[in-house]
Design a protein around this motif. Structure first.
Motif, PDB file in Angstrom:
ATOM      1  N   THR A 128       8.476  41.247 -28.064  1.00 34.04           N
ATOM      2  CA  THR A 128       9.577  41.191 -27.107  1.00 34.04           C
ATOM      3  C   THR A 128       9.728  39.793 -26.530  1.00 34.04           C
ATOM      4  OG1 THR A 128       9.199  43.511 -26.517  1.00 34.04           O
ATOM      5  CG2 THR A 128      10.484  42.189 -24.969  1.00 34.04           C
ATOM      6  N   LYS A 129       8.633  39.227 -26.063  1.00 34.29           N
ATOM      7  CA  LYS A 129       8.705  37.930 -25.394  1.00 34.29           C
ATOM      8  C   LYS A 129       8.991  36.794 -26.376  1.00 34.29           C
ATOM      9  CE  LYS A 129       8.700  39.789 -21.757  1.00 34.29           C
ATOM     10  NZ  LYS A 129       9.883  39.688 -20.882  1.00 34.29           N
ATOM     11  N   ARG A 130       8.491  36.909 -27.594  1.00 31.67           N
ATOM     12  CA  ARG A 130       8.805  35.868 -28.589  1.00 31.67           C
ATOM     13  C   ARG A 130      10.289  35.912 -28.963  1.00 31.67           C
ATOM     14  NH1 ARG A 130       3.091  36.999 -31.679  1.00 31.67           N
ATOM     15  NH2 ARG A 130       1.917  35.284 -30.707  1.00 31.67           N
ATOM     16  N   GLN A 131      10.856  37.104 -29.052  1.00 25.39           N
ATOM     17  CA  GLN A 131      12.287  37.204 -29.338  1.00 25.39           C
ATOM     18  C   GLN A 131      13.105  36.643 -28.184  1.00 25.39           C
ATOM     19  OE1 GLN A 131      13.856  40.463 -31.595  1.00 25.39           O
ATOM     20  NE2 GLN A 131      15.341  40.979 -30.001  1.00 25.39           N
TER      21      GLN A 131
ATOM     22  N   ASP B 239      17.341  45.811 -29.837  1.00 27.11           N
ATOM     23  CA  ASP B 239      16.134  46.085 -30.611  1.00 27.11           C
ATOM     24  C   ASP B 239      15.375  44.797 -30.915  1.00 27.11           C
ATOM     25  OD1 ASP B 239      16.126  48.877 -30.987  1.00 27.11           O
ATOM     26  OD2 ASP B 239      17.563  48.746 -32.635  1.00 27.11           O
ATOM     27  N   ILE B 240      14.076  44.925 -31.094  1.00 25.58           N
ATOM     28  CA  ILE B 240      13.243  43.787 -31.472  1.00 25.58           C
ATOM     29  C   ILE B 240      13.336  43.588 -32.985  1.00 25.58           C
ATOM     30  CG2 ILE B 240      10.903  42.837 -31.451  1.00 25.58           C
ATOM     31  CD1 ILE B 240      12.301  43.188 -28.667  1.00 25.58           C
ATOM     32  N   ASP B 241      13.641  42.369 -33.393  1.00 31.71           N
ATOM     33  CA  ASP B 241      13.767  42.070 -34.821  1.00 31.71           C
ATOM     34  C   ASP B 241      12.467  42.419 -35.557  1.00 31.71           C
ATOM     35  OD1 ASP B 241      16.243  41.063 -34.176  1.00 31.71           O
ATOM     36  OD2 ASP B 241      15.597  38.959 -34.185  1.00 31.71           O
ATOM     37  N   ASP B 242      12.590  43.111 -36.660  1.00 34.57           N
ATOM     38  CA  ASP B 242      11.450  43.453 -37.516  1.00 34.57           C
ATOM     39  C   ASP B 242      10.401  44.309 -36.807  1.00 34.57           C
ATOM     40  OD1 ASP B 242      12.532  41.942 -39.637  1.00 34.57           O
ATOM     41  OD2 ASP B 242      11.660  40.098 -38.816  1.00 34.57           O
ATOM     42  N   SER B 243      10.792  45.004 -35.753  1.00 32.83           N
ATOM     43  CA  SER B 243       9.846  45.897 -35.070  1.00 32.83           C
ATOM     44  C   SER B 243       9.445  47.039 -35.993  1.00 32.83           C
ATOM     45  CB  SER B 243      10.469  46.473 -33.804  1.00 32.83           C
ATOM     46  OG  SER B 243       9.681  47.539 -33.295  1.00 32.83           O
ATOM     47  N   PRO B 244       8.159  47.353 -36.073  1.00 38.38           N
ATOM     48  CA  PRO B 244       7.732  48.505 -36.883  1.00 38.38           C
ATOM     49  C   PRO B 244       8.231  49.830 -36.325  1.00 38.38           C
ATOM     50  CG  PRO B 244       5.892  47.644 -35.596  1.00 38.38           C
ATOM     51  CD  PRO B 244       7.010  46.663 -35.438  1.00 38.38           C
ATOM     52  N   LEU B 245       8.742  49.822 -35.091  1.00 41.05           N
ATOM     53  CA  LEU B 245       9.250  51.049 -34.498  1.00 41.05           C
ATOM     54  C   LEU B 245      10.665  51.375 -34.945  1.00 41.05           C
ATOM     55  CD1 LEU B 245       8.071  50.501 -30.806  1.00 41.05           C
ATOM     56  CD2 LEU B 245       7.029  52.004 -32.507  1.00 41.05           C
TER      57      LEU B 245
END
Length: 444
Positions: free
Chosen positions: A420-423, A58-64
């Motif tokens: 995604t890319k920053r993570q 999962d993406i950290d702090d993703s609003p999803l």
């Protein structure tokens, strides 16, 4: 779609899968007896599944995710229907799916919907893009610590050397390519010419042009899954990594496209070798969007290894006629087939995002009526040209701030892709070169 299972009683299991933002297939295995439910009612999994990083996290702090309660979307079959999976031992079929909200709206974070959105812009102007792709990849023996070309099935020897257009290379791997072409026929992937390329065990297969950009993207996505899976069945790996060997050429994914009007006429054709004003406008749009598009054209940490001057991967932003040193090439030949070849992307891309970015950029240029700078002549590497972003973090910044990208993609997809890319950029710094290589070999 039910007819496929009736006509193929040997199918034992079903995979339902959608492409995430990295082009990874995400989905489920379904027993054949329950396939009808997936066809009629769709299947459900979280919206966040199409926005995972390259590790599948999962993406950290993703609003999803936690902020929204990690809710489900509904995934329905695409118009492609069932596709056989010839690389699986048991007879298996893939049902491609894409994501919607419960009220029927497309989920903006789905890359296939992003391409459909661009295609709709073309349809609104009475235009149809015609798309073809050139798929470059390596066959690799990855059993040891260092990647090597696999031993020839015919001679048992390893030929760690360049073999440009060598028939003996095609003959050496004939069993694999025969199986690959048979599988492409089964999957309705229009595989045409195969050549050996400049690296050891490197090949290119052209997928024929189609007046259906969604099918062209499907074909490219299915082809990558097929090549990777079938290579493993033959005892080696296949890789679409941008540059698996530092000393040899990288693998690109060149995209050719033209545009038809409502009468079926190619709007790039004016009866001459130069092409029409529409061609120039499309070229200008692609050039303007190129810096912002770089994150899609080169989406991974190792993608930037390929952009070396003099190695047939463009580094400057320019176009030319019949010139393979430039980012955009206008091939010669029959004016009726006048087209643009976009040469920047690596083989490690997501086909849906790639085709959407290029076609969207071209349409931006057509809508704005902009003119490109003059076509160059000679070696582009020797020219004083504006350069493409040369690092991953620079490409991330360019994508985030690009007005061209904002015209092409919905804001939610842009935000998700950036997250995604920053993570990945953050966590990739913890890995050494061998760990990166192992990660990307099995994922892209």
């Amino acid at each position: 779609m039910s007819d496929y299972l009736f006509e193929n009683p040997e199918i034992k299991s079903i995979r339902v899968a959608a492409a995430d933002l990295n082009g990874q297939p995400r989905g489920k295995r379904i027993a054949r007896r329950y396939a009808q439910k997936a066809i009629e009612d769709g299947t459900r999994f979280p919206y966040s599944v199409l926005n995972l990083d390259i590790w599948g996290e999962d993406i950290d702090d993703s609003p999803l995710v936690f902020e929204a309660g990690d809710p489900d979307g509904i995934l329905r079959p695409t118009e492609r229907g069932f596709v056989p999976m010839p690389w699986i031992d048991a007879p298996t079929a893939l049902l491609p799916i894409w994501m919607f909200h419960d009220d029927g709206r497309p989920f903006a974070g789905d890359p296939r919907h992003a391409l459909a959105r661009v295609v709709e812009r073309y349809k609104a102007r009475g235009l149809t893009p015609v798309v073809a792709t050139e798929m470059e990849f390596y066959l690799i023996d990855d059993r040891g610590r260092e990647l090597r070309v696999p031993p020839s099935p015919r001679s048992g020897k390893r030929r760690q050397q360049a073999e440009i257009l060598a028939l003996r290379q095609l003959d050496a791997w004939d069993a694999f390519f025969t199986a690959l072409y048979d599988a492409c026929e089964e999957m309705d992937i229009p595989a045409d010419t195969t050549i050996s390329e400049a690296g050891p065990g490197q090949f290119e297969i052209n997928l024929m042009h189609a007046p259906d950009a969604l099918k062209a993207a499907d074909d490219a996505w299915f082809f990558k899954l097929l090549v990777n899976g079938l290579a493993r069945r033959h005892g080696f790996a296949a890789s679409f990594m941008a540059k698996p060997y530092p000393e040899y050429s990288g693998s690109g994914l060149h995209m050719h496209f033209s545009i038809l009007d409502e009468t079926g006429r190619n709007i790039f054709d004016d009866g001459t070798a130069k092409g029409s004003a529409m061609l120039r406008h499309a070229v200008a749009g692609c050039l303007q969007a190129m810096p912002g598009s770089m994150l899609i054209l080169a989406p991974h940490a190792t993608s930037y290894d390929r952009f070396v001057p003099g190695a047939h991967a463009p580094t400057g932003i320019a176009w030319a006629y019949e010139n393979r040193t430039t980012a955009l090439r206008i091939p010669s030949g029959n004016p009726a087939a006048r087209r643009i070849e976009h040469r920047v992307a690596g083989g490690d891309i997501n086909p849906y995002l790639l085709i959407a970015a290029i076609l969207g950029a071209a349409l931006n240029g057509i809508e704005d009526g902009v003119e490109p700078p003059p076509a160059i002549t000679g070696n582009a590497y020797d020219k004083d040209l504006e350069q493409l972003p040369r690092t991953w973090d620079a490409a991330i910044d360019a994508f985030a701030n690009s007005p061209e990208i904002a015209r092409i993609f919905p804001a939610d997809l842009i935000a998700n892709f950036l997250a995604t890319k920053r993570q990945e950029l953050h966590y990739m710094a913890e890995l050494g070169p061998e760990e990166r290589q192992e990660l990307y070999l099995d994922t892209i």
